[in-house]
Design a protein around this motif. Structure first.
Motif, PDB file in Angstrom:
ATOM      1  N   ARG A  71       0.825  -1.219   0.000  1.00  0.00           N
ATOM      2  CA  ARG A  71       0.000   0.000   0.000  1.00  0.00           C
ATOM      3  C   ARG A  71       0.853   1.261   0.000  1.00  0.00           C
ATOM      4  O   ARG A  71       1.851   1.365   0.700  1.00  0.00           O
ATOM      5  CB  ARG A  71      -0.867  -0.041   1.255  1.00  0.00           C
ATOM      6  N   MET A  72       0.406   2.240  -0.799  1.00  0.00           N
ATOM      7  CA  MET A  72       0.982   3.578  -0.792  1.00  0.00           C
ATOM      8  C   MET A  72      -0.177   4.557  -0.844  1.00  0.00           C
ATOM      9  O   MET A  72      -1.152   4.338  -1.564  1.00  0.00           O
ATOM     10  CB  MET A  72       1.886   3.788  -2.019  1.00  0.00           C
ATOM     11  N   THR A  73      -0.072   5.650  -0.072  1.00  0.00           N
ATOM     12  CA  THR A  73      -1.104   6.689  -0.115  1.00  0.00           C
ATOM     13  C   THR A  73      -0.468   8.040  -0.393  1.00  0.00           C
ATOM     14  O   THR A  73       0.657   8.312   0.034  1.00  0.00           O
ATOM     15  CB  THR A  73      -1.917   6.782   1.195  1.00  0.00           C
ATOM     16  N   TRP A  74      -1.214   8.854  -1.122  1.00  0.00           N
ATOM     17  CA  TRP A  74      -0.870  10.254  -1.352  1.00  0.00           C
ATOM     18  C   TRP A  74      -2.034  11.054  -0.778  1.00  0.00           C
ATOM     19  O   TRP A  74      -3.176  10.916  -1.215  1.00  0.00           O
ATOM     20  CB  TRP A  74      -0.745  10.566  -2.830  1.00  0.00           C
ATOM     21  N   THR A  75      -1.759  11.915   0.193  1.00  0.00           N
ATOM     22  CA  THR A  75      -2.815  12.673   0.847  1.00  0.00           C
ATOM     23  C   THR A  75      -2.565  14.169   0.716  1.00  0.00           C
ATOM     24  O   THR A  75      -1.460  14.649   0.963  1.00  0.00           O
ATOM     25  CB  THR A  75      -2.887  12.304   2.350  1.00  0.00           C
ATOM     26  N   GLY A  76      -3.595  14.898   0.333  1.00  0.00           N
ATOM     27  CA  GLY A  76      -3.497  16.348   0.208  1.00  0.00           C
ATOM     28  C   GLY A  76      -4.846  16.978   0.469  1.00  0.00           C
ATOM     29  O   GLY A  76      -5.849  16.293   0.645  1.00  0.00           O
ATOM     30  N   GLY A  77      -4.867  18.299   0.475  1.00  0.00           N
ATOM     31  CA  GLY A  77      -6.137  18.986   0.674  1.00  0.00           C
ATOM     32  C   GLY A  77      -5.981  20.302   1.388  1.00  0.00           C
ATOM     33  O   GLY A  77      -4.922  20.925   1.364  1.00  0.00           O
ATOM     34  N   MET A  78      -7.054  20.698   2.039  1.00  0.00           N
ATOM     35  CA  MET A  78      -7.116  21.984   2.725  1.00  0.00           C
ATOM     36  C   MET A  78      -6.775  21.822   4.208  1.00  0.00           C
ATOM     37  O   MET A  78      -6.959  20.743   4.774  1.00  0.00           O
ATOM     38  CB  MET A  78      -8.518  22.582   2.575  1.00  0.00           C
ATOM     39  N   PRO A  79      -6.332  22.902   4.840  1.00  0.00           N
ATOM     40  CA  PRO A  79      -6.018  22.852   6.278  1.00  0.00           C
ATOM     41  C   PRO A  79      -7.236  22.443   7.118  1.00  0.00           C
ATOM     42  O   PRO A  79      -8.385  22.645   6.730  1.00  0.00           O
ATOM     43  CB  PRO A  79      -5.605  24.292   6.611  1.00  0.00           C
ATOM     44  N   MET A  80      -6.943  21.885   8.269  1.00  0.00           N
ATOM     45  CA  MET A  80      -7.940  21.503   9.276  1.00  0.00           C
ATOM     46  C   MET A  80      -8.978  20.522   8.737  1.00  0.00           C
ATOM     47  O   MET A  80     -10.108  20.477   9.216  1.00  0.00           O
ATOM     48  CB  MET A  80      -8.598  22.738   9.874  1.00  0.00           C
ATOM     49  N   GLY A  81      -8.616  19.751   7.713  1.00  0.00           N
ATOM     50  CA  GLY A  81      -9.518  18.739   7.197  1.00  0.00           C
ATOM     51  C   GLY A  81     -10.752  19.272   6.492  1.00  0.00           C
ATOM     52  O   GLY A  81     -11.735  18.552   6.327  1.00  0.00           O
TER      53      GLY A  81
END
Length: 143
Positions: A71-81
């Protein structure tokens, strides 16, 4: 939660597939739909991914890799979920090689607003898994 996913069986073992997945610079050498990966794909690394679906736009992501667990994950997005996208790549051994799956899940309070602006990623996901399959099977045939 919203998501996109694609999967395929690959006639190559995981030890052939993983080096292709971890070689971000090599993504442009096979039909991945990725225009560029800045920095090295490694556990704990922060990379920037440029996709042909959104030309010129960088997607900064945090990488987590459990190669032994497939398994490999790439996680991104906006602050504070407020909005999170997490792309998970899984490589599971089979008798004929391996099964590969790529899934991206979107969550967070801003999802309902942002989801409308996300292009249909279904075709690009199919392109990625098809390109990975072709690259891995060609490499496996050489050995």
């Amino acid at each position: 939660m919203e998501y996109y996913e694609a999967e395929t069986d690959i006639a190559a073992p995981p030890d052939v597939v993983w080096p292709i997945l971890l070689d971000g610079a090599g993504y442009t050498g096979w039909d991945s739909g990725v225009e560029q990966v800045e920095d090295t794909i490694a556990d704990g690394a922060k990379i920037r991914v440029f996709s042909s679906v959104s030309p010129g736009r960088a997607f900064p992501v945090q990488v987590a890799i459990d190669q032994a667990g497939g398994r490999m994950t790439w996680t991104g997005g906006m602050p504070m979920g407020m909005f999170t996208g997490e792309r998970t790549f899984t490589v599971n051994p089979t008798d004929e090689g391996c099964h590969f799956k790529m899934r991206e899940e979107y969550t967070g309070p801003m999802l309902r607003f942002i989801w409308k602006s996300i292009p249909d990623l279904g075709p690009s996901f199919q392109q990625f898994v098809g390109g990975l399959k072709a690259a891995a099977e060609a490499l496996a045939a050489e050995t």
